[in-house]
Design a protein around this motif. Structure first.
Motif, PDB file in Angstrom:
ATOM      1  N   TYR A 198       7.541  -3.830   6.457  1.00 36.90           N
ATOM      2  CA  TYR A 198       8.283  -2.615   6.091  1.00 36.90           C
ATOM      3  C   TYR A 198       7.340  -1.424   6.236  1.00 36.90           C
ATOM      4  O   TYR A 198       6.285  -1.383   5.596  1.00 36.90           O
ATOM      5  N   ILE A 199       7.716  -0.458   7.064  1.00 40.15           N
ATOM      6  CA  ILE A 199       6.908   0.748   7.262  1.00 40.15           C
ATOM      7  C   ILE A 199       7.774   1.961   6.961  1.00 40.15           C
ATOM      8  O   ILE A 199       8.848   2.129   7.539  1.00 40.15           O
ATOM      9  N   ILE A 215       3.913   2.232   2.727  1.00 46.40           N
ATOM     10  CA  ILE A 215       4.806   3.274   2.252  1.00 46.40           C
ATOM     11  C   ILE A 215       4.031   4.572   2.046  1.00 46.40           C
ATOM     12  O   ILE A 215       3.103   4.633   1.234  1.00 46.40           O
ATOM     13  N   PHE A 216       4.393   5.601   2.805  1.00 42.88           N
ATOM     14  CA  PHE A 216       3.806   6.936   2.658  1.00 42.88           C
ATOM     15  C   PHE A 216       2.298   6.945   2.841  1.00 42.88           C
ATOM     16  O   PHE A 216       1.606   7.802   2.289  1.00 42.88           O
ATOM     17  N   ASN A 256       7.745  10.663  -8.471  1.00 38.83           N
ATOM     18  CA  ASN A 256       9.092  10.120  -8.438  1.00 38.83           C
ATOM     19  C   ASN A 256       9.587   9.834  -7.037  1.00 38.83           C
ATOM     20  O   ASN A 256      10.693   9.341  -6.865  1.00 38.83           O
ATOM     21  N   SER A 257       8.805  10.145  -6.026  1.00 44.36           N
ATOM     22  CA  SER A 257       9.271   9.910  -4.660  1.00 44.36           C
ATOM     23  C   SER A 257       9.051   8.483  -4.214  1.00 44.36           C
ATOM     24  O   SER A 257       9.536   8.078  -3.175  1.00 44.36           O
ATOM     25  N   VAL A 258       8.308   7.698  -4.975  1.00 42.10           N
ATOM     26  CA  VAL A 258       8.001   6.326  -4.577  1.00 42.10           C
ATOM     27  C   VAL A 258       8.483   5.373  -5.645  1.00 42.10           C
ATOM     28  O   VAL A 258       8.212   5.566  -6.826  1.00 42.10           O
ATOM     29  N   LEU A 288       0.856  -1.185   0.000  1.00 39.90           N
ATOM     30  CA  LEU A 288       0.000   0.000   0.000  1.00 39.90           C
ATOM     31  C   LEU A 288       0.888   1.229   0.000  1.00 39.90           C
ATOM     32  O   LEU A 288       1.663   1.441   0.936  1.00 39.90           O
ATOM     33  N   ILE A 289       0.773   2.046  -1.049  1.00 43.07           N
ATOM     34  CA  ILE A 289       1.588   3.247  -1.195  1.00 43.07           C
ATOM     35  C   ILE A 289       0.672   4.460  -1.322  1.00 43.07           C
ATOM     36  O   ILE A 289      -0.228   4.489  -2.171  1.00 43.07           O
ATOM     37  N   ARG A 290       0.836   5.439  -0.455  1.00 43.61           N
ATOM     38  CA  ARG A 290       0.107   6.717  -0.445  1.00 43.61           C
ATOM     39  C   ARG A 290      -1.380   6.547  -0.156  1.00 43.61           C
ATOM     40  O   ARG A 290      -2.167   7.457  -0.367  1.00 43.61           O
TER      41      ARG A 290
END
Length: 447
Positions: free
Chosen positions: A145-146, A124-125, A165-167, A97-99
């Motif tokens: 992973y956090i 992530i984020f 681009n940050s992920v 899960l990202i953002r």
């Protein structure tokens, strides 16, 4: 878009093993949900969804969350995660899960509770502002992973092409969590940690450290082997039943007393780890709250420590590092990713290892130092380490390639190398391996 839709909808009813979708949603949310639905209907096993510029209310298709064939789900979108009334992931082993923005505690609980066979989890984020407590308790989870958002830059803005681009979406990740009611959520505090808060002088720090602004993660890792936490420790993380942990990484974006208290709690939960990596900010956070050092746990299982930069000219950071080493009696391998970022220093170098950590006399066999600049403080550190580690078998030193590119740099490198090889060694059998920068022809010297 019409072509993509025809390919998916007219495809024969065979299984789609792997389906990846990266696009700007804008006003085409119905098309996007149609594509995802088509993949689910074809019993997709690995699903990678990366959505940008969501310009209208958007919901993922409801039967995605009941897909029995799905084994991996990687979801990257800065949007509220709206869930259907029934959620079931019976075969999901990897979740990324990202953002993602969770609307409330109930949604987090509904999603993570059904991931009963999850093995890998990456968060992530993600935004946890609306969630007060999360319990991660999958009996089979092995990797957690956090990563929090870095406040130094915005992670939610896309460029003109819709790319964020940050992920790194190629980073495998997965996430499992179980929400628990905030009023009934347990507080995991070791008695030794509680002692730190006993004085009135420290009560304000304790109150700040225990604030409820962040989400509280409770991790029950009976099978957990890998744990990584990167961020400002805004959220509390309490690890229980972690005897299986092999490798742990802690990286702080900043170092201060508040982070020091949270770092200490995490280290108690990770005290059974066999390998531990800390960055300079994590070490600094413990140094800034030096009253915590006496309350660090014993790391009886720890055989490898990796320190990512440490500024040795600061007494507090040295003491924090030495305390960790003294609390690791079975340490056999020690790695420094840079010993000091200070190339010039006008002070005095009058420090020693006193007392010498016990592992230096009984277990420590390998010391590795990379990004070595050859400064006076670094040379003193190497001299002390060589003299103090009495059963050391090998010290490996890699020079910083950015400091030794020209002729003067190569000359300095040769001088530093000769100086290191002249240092006395506490172990008569110790070999020293020195490598040149990777941009030049590598020369390894064993002595």
């Amino acid at each position: 878009m019409d072509f993509v839709e025809r390919v998916l909808l007219l495809r024969e009813p065979s299984t789609i093993t792997n389906f990846s979708l990266t696009c700007n949603v804008l006003s085409d949310s119905s098309r996007v949900t149609t594509w995802i639905s088509a993949a689910v209907k074809h019993k997709v096993q690995v699903l990678n969804i990366r959505l940008y510029k969501i310009g209208e209310p958007f919901m993922l298709p409801s039967f995605l969350f009941n897909c029995e064939s799905l084994q991996e789900l990687h979801l990257n979108m800065f949007n509220l995660l709206e869930l259907p009334s029934f959620v079931s992931f019976s075969n999901l082993k990897i979740l990324t899960l990202i953002r993602i923005v969770f609307p409330d505690d109930h949604s987090a609980q509904k999603l993570f509770k059904v991931c009963s066979i999850l093995e890998e989890l990456y968060l992530i984020f993600c935004s946890w502002e609306n969630v007060k407590a999360v319990c991660i308790s999958s009996p089979k989870i092995q990797k957690l992973y956090i990563q929090e958002k870095d406040p130094s830059y915005c992670t939610d803005t896309e460029d003109e092409d819709g790319e964020n681009n940050s992920v790194d979406q190629n980073n495998d990740s997965d996430n499992e969590s179980d929400n628990i009611d905030h009023q009934n959520s347990p507080v995991y505090l070791n008695d030794d940690i509680d002692d730190v808060y006993s004085s009135d002088e420290q009560s304000d720090d304790a109150d700040d450290q225990c604030d409820s602004d962040g989400c509280q993660f409770a991790v029950f890792g009976t099978s957990l082997k890998y744990f990584s936490y990167m961020g400002d420790f805004v959220h509390g993380c309490h690890i229980q039943d972690s005897s299986s942990i092999v490798e742990a990484h802690l990286q702080a974006y900043n170092g201060d007393r508040k982070i020091g208290y949270r770092t200490l709690k995490l280290l108690w939960g990770l005290s059974n780890a066999k390998s531990l990596e800390l960055d300079d900010n994590a070490v600094e956070s413990l140094a800034d709250a030096d009253e915590l050092l006496d309350h660090l746990p014993m790391f009886y299982s720890l055989t490898h420590i990796h320190i990512d930069w440490v500024v040795l000219i600061y007494k507090e950071q040295r003491e924090a590092l030495l305390t960790i080493l003294r609390k690791s009696p079975c340490l056999s391998s020690l790695k420094f990713e840079g010993l000091s970022c200070m190339l010039c220093y006008s002070g005095t170098y009058d420090w020693t290892l006193d007392p010498v950590p016990g592992c230096f006399l009984t277990h420590l066999k390998t010391i590795e130092i990379s990004m070595f600049n050859g400064s006076e403080i670094e040379l003193l550190a190497v001299k002390i380490l060589l003299k103090s580690a009495t059963i050391l078998e090998k010290m490996v030193i890699s020079f910083n390639p950015w400091e030794f590119e020209d002729a003067d740099g190569l000359k300095k490198q040769q001088e530093v190398q000769e100086q290191i090889l002249s240092f006395p060694r506490g172990s008569s059998s110790c070999l020293i391996a020195i490598s040149c920068p990777p941009k030049k022809k590598k020369i390894i010297e064993f002595c």
